[in-house]
Design a protein around this motif. Structure first.
Motif, PDB file in Angstrom:
ATOM      1  N   LEU A   1     -41.907 -12.637  16.644  1.00  0.00           N
ATOM      2  CA  LEU A   1     -40.811 -12.185  15.779  1.00  0.00           C
ATOM      3  C   LEU A   1     -40.233 -10.864  16.267  1.00  0.00           C
ATOM      4  CD1 LEU A   1     -39.182 -12.640  13.188  1.00  0.00           C
ATOM      5  CD2 LEU A   1     -40.964 -11.393  11.946  1.00  0.00           C
ATOM      6  N   LEU A   2     -41.110  -9.934  16.651  1.00  0.00           N
ATOM      7  CA  LEU A   2     -40.649  -8.640  17.157  1.00  0.00           C
ATOM      8  C   LEU A   2     -39.825  -8.809  18.425  1.00  0.00           C
ATOM      9  CD1 LEU A   2     -40.819  -5.520  16.916  1.00  0.00           C
ATOM     10  CD2 LEU A   2     -42.871  -5.628  18.335  1.00  0.00           C
ATOM     11  N   SER A   3     -40.279  -9.675  19.335  1.00  0.00           N
ATOM     12  CA  SER A   3     -39.549  -9.908  20.579  1.00  0.00           C
ATOM     13  C   SER A   3     -38.186 -10.535  20.313  1.00  0.00           C
ATOM     14  CB  SER A   3     -40.374 -10.814  21.507  1.00  0.00           C
ATOM     15  OG  SER A   3     -41.595 -10.208  21.855  1.00  0.00           O
ATOM     16  N   LEU A   4     -38.136 -11.476  19.362  1.00  0.00           N
ATOM     17  CA  LEU A   4     -36.863 -12.118  19.032  1.00  0.00           C
ATOM     18  C   LEU A   4     -35.883 -11.112  18.420  1.00  0.00           C
ATOM     19  CD1 LEU A   4     -38.041 -15.538  17.554  1.00  0.00           C
ATOM     20  CD2 LEU A   4     -36.782 -15.180  19.674  1.00  0.00           C
ATOM     21  N   ILE A   5     -36.355 -10.312  17.479  1.00  0.00           N
ATOM     22  CA  ILE A   5     -35.480  -9.320  16.831  1.00  0.00           C
ATOM     23  C   ILE A   5     -34.967  -8.308  17.855  1.00  0.00           C
ATOM     24  CG2 ILE A   5     -35.425  -7.418  15.170  1.00  0.00           C
ATOM     25  CD1 ILE A   5     -37.372  -9.028  13.450  1.00  0.00           C
ATOM     26  N   ALA A   6     -35.873  -7.852  18.730  1.00  0.00           N
ATOM     27  CA  ALA A   6     -35.487  -6.847  19.723  1.00  0.00           C
ATOM     28  C   ALA A   6     -34.544  -7.411  20.777  1.00  0.00           C
ATOM     29  CB  ALA A   6     -36.734  -6.281  20.404  1.00  0.00           C
ATOM     30  N   THR A   7     -34.516  -8.741  20.930  1.00  0.00           N
ATOM     31  CA  THR A   7     -33.689  -9.365  21.971  1.00  0.00           C
ATOM     32  C   THR A   7     -32.357  -9.855  21.429  1.00  0.00           C
ATOM     33  OG1 THR A   7     -35.753 -10.063  23.040  1.00  0.00           O
ATOM     34  CG2 THR A   7     -33.756 -11.096  23.835  1.00  0.00           C
ATOM     35  N   ILE A   8     -32.176  -9.834  20.110  1.00  0.00           N
ATOM     36  CA  ILE A   8     -30.945 -10.386  19.534  1.00  0.00           C
ATOM     37  C   ILE A   8     -29.707  -9.693  20.102  1.00  0.00           C
ATOM     38  CG2 ILE A   8     -29.572 -10.503  17.418  1.00  0.00           C
ATOM     39  CD1 ILE A   8     -32.107 -11.208  15.917  1.00  0.00           C
ATOM     40  N   TYR A   9     -29.684  -8.358  20.098  1.00  0.00           N
ATOM     41  CA  TYR A   9     -28.495  -7.659  20.607  1.00  0.00           C
ATOM     42  C   TYR A   9     -28.280  -7.901  22.094  1.00  0.00           C
ATOM     43  CZ  TYR A   9     -25.371  -4.042  22.229  1.00  0.00           C
ATOM     44  OH  TYR A   9     -24.342  -3.374  22.855  1.00  0.00           O
ATOM     45  N   PRO A  10     -29.292  -7.710  22.963  1.00  0.00           N
ATOM     46  CA  PRO A  10     -29.061  -8.004  24.388  1.00  0.00           C
ATOM     47  C   PRO A  10     -28.623  -9.448  24.630  1.00  0.00           C
ATOM     48  CG  PRO A  10     -31.094  -6.772  24.117  1.00  0.00           C
ATOM     49  CD  PRO A  10     -30.640  -7.148  22.746  1.00  0.00           C
ATOM     50  N   ALA A  11     -29.201 -10.402  23.894  1.00  0.00           N
ATOM     51  CA  ALA A  11     -28.834 -11.807  24.076  1.00  0.00           C
ATOM     52  C   ALA A  11     -27.393 -12.052  23.632  1.00  0.00           C
ATOM     53  CB  ALA A  11     -29.794 -12.704  23.293  1.00  0.00           C
ATOM     54  N   TYR A  12     -26.995 -11.460  22.510  1.00  0.00           N
ATOM     55  CA  TYR A  12     -25.623 -11.610  22.032  1.00  0.00           C
ATOM     56  C   TYR A  12     -24.646 -10.973  23.012  1.00  0.00           C
ATOM     57  CZ  TYR A  12     -21.507 -11.131  19.036  1.00  0.00           C
ATOM     58  OH  TYR A  12     -20.230 -11.187  18.541  1.00  0.00           O
ATOM     59  N   TYR A  13     -25.019  -9.812  23.538  1.00  0.00           N
ATOM     60  CA  TYR A  13     -24.173  -9.126  24.527  1.00  0.00           C
ATOM     61  C   TYR A  13     -23.994  -9.987  25.773  1.00  0.00           C
ATOM     62  CZ  TYR A  13     -22.721  -5.565  27.907  1.00  0.00           C
ATOM     63  OH  TYR A  13     -22.049  -4.855  28.891  1.00  0.00           O
ATOM     64  N   ALA A  14     -25.099 -10.600  26.230  1.00  0.00           N
ATOM     65  CA  ALA A  14     -25.029 -11.470  27.415  1.00  0.00           C
ATOM     66  C   ALA A  14     -24.170 -12.695  27.132  1.00  0.00           C
ATOM     67  CB  ALA A  14     -26.437 -11.890  27.826  1.00  0.00           C
ATOM     68  N   ALA A  15     -24.305 -13.249  25.931  1.00  0.00           N
ATOM     69  CA  ALA A  15     -23.559 -14.463  25.596  1.00  0.00           C
ATOM     70  C   ALA A  15     -22.059 -14.212  25.516  1.00  0.00           C
ATOM     71  CB  ALA A  15     -24.061 -15.013  24.258  1.00  0.00           C
ATOM     72  N   ARG A  16     -21.659 -12.990  25.206  1.00  0.00           N
ATOM     73  CA  ARG A  16     -20.243 -12.678  25.038  1.00  0.00           C
ATOM     74  C   ARG A  16     -19.584 -12.166  26.318  1.00  0.00           C
ATOM     75  NH1 ARG A  16     -17.687 -14.886  21.203  1.00  0.00           N
ATOM     76  NH2 ARG A  16     -16.228 -13.142  21.107  1.00  0.00           N
ATOM     77  N   LEU A  17     -20.317 -12.129  27.413  1.00  0.00           N
ATOM     78  CA  LEU A  17     -19.745 -11.634  28.665  1.00  0.00           C
ATOM     79  C   LEU A  17     -18.595 -12.520  29.134  1.00  0.00           C
ATOM     80  CD1 LEU A  17     -22.869 -10.618  30.811  1.00  0.00           C
ATOM     81  CD2 LEU A  17     -21.130  -9.095  29.851  1.00  0.00           C
ATOM     82  N   ASN A  18     -17.567 -11.873  29.670  1.00  0.00           N
ATOM     83  CA  ASN A  18     -16.478 -12.606  30.299  1.00  0.00           C
ATOM     84  C   ASN A  18     -16.931 -13.049  31.688  1.00  0.00           C
ATOM     85  OD1 ASN A  18     -14.066 -12.887  32.094  1.00  0.00           O
ATOM     86  ND2 ASN A  18     -12.980 -12.486  30.184  1.00  0.00           N
ATOM     87  N   PRO A  19     -16.901 -14.357  31.989  1.00  0.00           N
ATOM     88  CA  PRO A  19     -17.438 -14.829  33.272  1.00  0.00           C
ATOM     89  C   PRO A  19     -16.755 -14.204  34.488  1.00  0.00           C
ATOM     90  CG  PRO A  19     -16.220 -16.573  32.133  1.00  0.00           C
ATOM     91  CD  PRO A  19     -16.413 -15.464  31.160  1.00  0.00           C
ATOM     92  N   ALA A  20     -15.436 -14.004  34.423  1.00  0.00           N
ATOM     93  CA  ALA A  20     -14.728 -13.400  35.553  1.00  0.00           C
ATOM     94  C   ALA A  20     -15.196 -11.979  35.808  1.00  0.00           C
ATOM     95  CB  ALA A  20     -13.213 -13.446  35.302  1.00  0.00           C
ATOM     96  N   GLU A  21     -15.350 -11.200  34.721  1.00  0.00           N
ATOM     97  CA  GLU A  21     -15.826  -9.829  34.868  1.00  0.00           C
ATOM     98  C   GLU A  21     -17.282  -9.797  35.311  1.00  0.00           C
ATOM     99  OE1 GLU A  21     -15.172  -7.868  31.201  1.00  0.00           O
ATOM    100  OE2 GLU A  21     -12.977  -7.954  31.327  1.00  0.00           O
ATOM    101  N   ALA A  22     -18.089 -10.726  34.820  1.00  0.00           N
ATOM    102  CA  ALA A  22     -19.498 -10.767  35.198  1.00  0.00           C
ATOM    103  C   ALA A  22     -19.684 -11.065  36.677  1.00  0.00           C
ATOM    104  CB  ALA A  22     -20.226 -11.831  34.360  1.00  0.00           C
ATOM    105  N   LEU A  23     -18.843 -11.934  37.229  1.00  0.00           N
ATOM    106  CA  LEU A  23     -18.954 -12.282  38.649  1.00  0.00           C
ATOM    107  C   LEU A  23     -18.522 -11.126  39.550  1.00  0.00           C
ATOM    108  CD1 LEU A  23     -17.697 -15.974  38.602  1.00  0.00           C
ATOM    109  CD2 LEU A  23     -20.014 -15.179  39.062  1.00  0.00           C
ATOM    110  N   ARG A  24     -17.651 -10.250  39.037  1.00  0.00           N
ATOM    111  CA  ARG A  24     -17.177  -9.103  39.836  1.00  0.00           C
ATOM    112  C   ARG A  24     -18.121  -7.920  39.740  1.00  0.00           C
ATOM    113  NH1 ARG A  24     -11.995 -10.229  37.510  1.00  0.00           N
ATOM    114  NH2 ARG A  24     -12.278  -8.384  36.188  1.00  0.00           N
ATOM    115  N   TYR A  25     -19.067  -7.972  38.803  1.00  0.00           N
ATOM    116  CA  TYR A  25     -19.922  -6.811  38.545  1.00  0.00           C
ATOM    117  C   TYR A  25     -20.863  -6.542  39.697  1.00  0.00           C
ATOM    118  CZ  TYR A  25     -23.205  -3.713  36.137  1.00  0.00           C
ATOM    119  OH  TYR A  25     -23.991  -2.646  35.758  1.00  0.00           O
ATOM    120  N   GLU A  26     -21.001  -5.282  40.073  1.00  0.00           N
ATOM    121  CA  GLU A  26     -21.933  -4.869  41.129  1.00  0.00           C
ATOM    122  C   GLU A  26     -22.954  -3.900  40.535  1.00  0.00           C
ATOM    123  OE1 GLU A  26     -22.124  -5.982  44.104  1.00  0.00           O
ATOM    124  OE2 GLU A  26     -20.262  -7.145  44.212  1.00  0.00           O
ATOM    125  N   ILE A  27     -24.247  -4.162  40.787  1.00  0.00           N
ATOM    126  CA  ILE A  27     -25.319  -3.277  40.300  1.00  0.00           C
ATOM    127  C   ILE A  27     -25.369  -2.018  41.144  1.00  0.00           C
ATOM    128  CG2 ILE A  27     -27.800  -3.090  39.908  1.00  0.00           C
ATOM    129  CD1 ILE A  27     -27.898  -6.068  39.450  1.00  0.00           C
TER     130      ILE A  27
END
Length: 211
Positions: free
Chosen positions: A185-211
């Protein structure tokens, strides 16, 4: 007609689970650090509850109110660590997420994969934390003459109403289920925001992103 629209995309849970397992294997070092955070938090919880049960069995006071504050703070720190680790994982996987979306993955599919990965981390960390907490509590009982190994073993096989949500079960079983459940439960709650952020990424912008 089955009622399914033409072109609707499905990601079976079994496939999402397989992808999550592969992601864990590819990023084993980072996942191991996150799992260690969960493990330590659950180990502290289990050992504290077991020590209190041992003391109650030996005629002591059992669980004290301040213990719940200690547990809350330790689990809160653990949750923040998981969130931070998962946000870094999202940043490292921008192009991968963009590729999935270009291939037809929907927002909910990305969300499912990250939450499935969180469940894996939580489950493994919860069981490992239970084992470490059990060992620590038994060592405490052996080293404490006021408790003793005999009282500790007796406390493990008896219910303890003072243990929250697990008082109806033997302490050993109740804390195993409770520890694993809290970890997931703790892992799921702590991952909700990062998972939602990842799900809302624009694919074009994500492919251009450089680490």
């Amino acid at each position: 007609m089955s009622g399914v629209e033409i072109g609707e995309i499905h990601l079976p849970l079994s496939e999402a689970f397989y992808i999550s397992v592969q992601n864990v294997r590819r990023r084993f070092a980072r996942v191991a650090i996150t799992t260690a955070s969960v493990t330590l938090g659950i180990a502290f919880f289990v050992s504290l509850m077991m020590m209190a049960s041992f003391q109650a069995q030996a005629g002591g006071t059992g669980v004290q109110p301040y213990m719940y504050w200690l547990l809350f703070i330790s689990l809160l720190v653990c949750g923040v660590g998981i969130t931070n680790s998962m946000l870094i994982a999202v940043a490292e996987r921008y192009k991968e997420i963009g590729t999935y979306k270009c291939l037809g993955a929907l927002d909910r599919h990305i969300l499912e994969m990250f939450l499935m990965e969180a469940m894996l981390v939580g489950g493994i960390g919860g069981v490992a934390g239970y084992v470490i907490g059990l060992i620590a509590a038994i060592v405490y009982a052996v080293a404490n003459p006021a408790v003793g190994l005999q009282n500790a073993l007796a406390a493990l096989v008896r219910p303890n109403p003072a243990v929250p949500f697990a008082g109806a079960f033997p302490v050993a079983l109740g804390l195993l289920v409770l520890g694993a459940g809290i970890a997931i439960l703790l892992s799921l709650i702590a991952t909700i925001y990062p998972a939602y952020y990842a799900a809302r990424l624009n694919p074009a912008e994500a492919l251009r992103y450089e680490i």
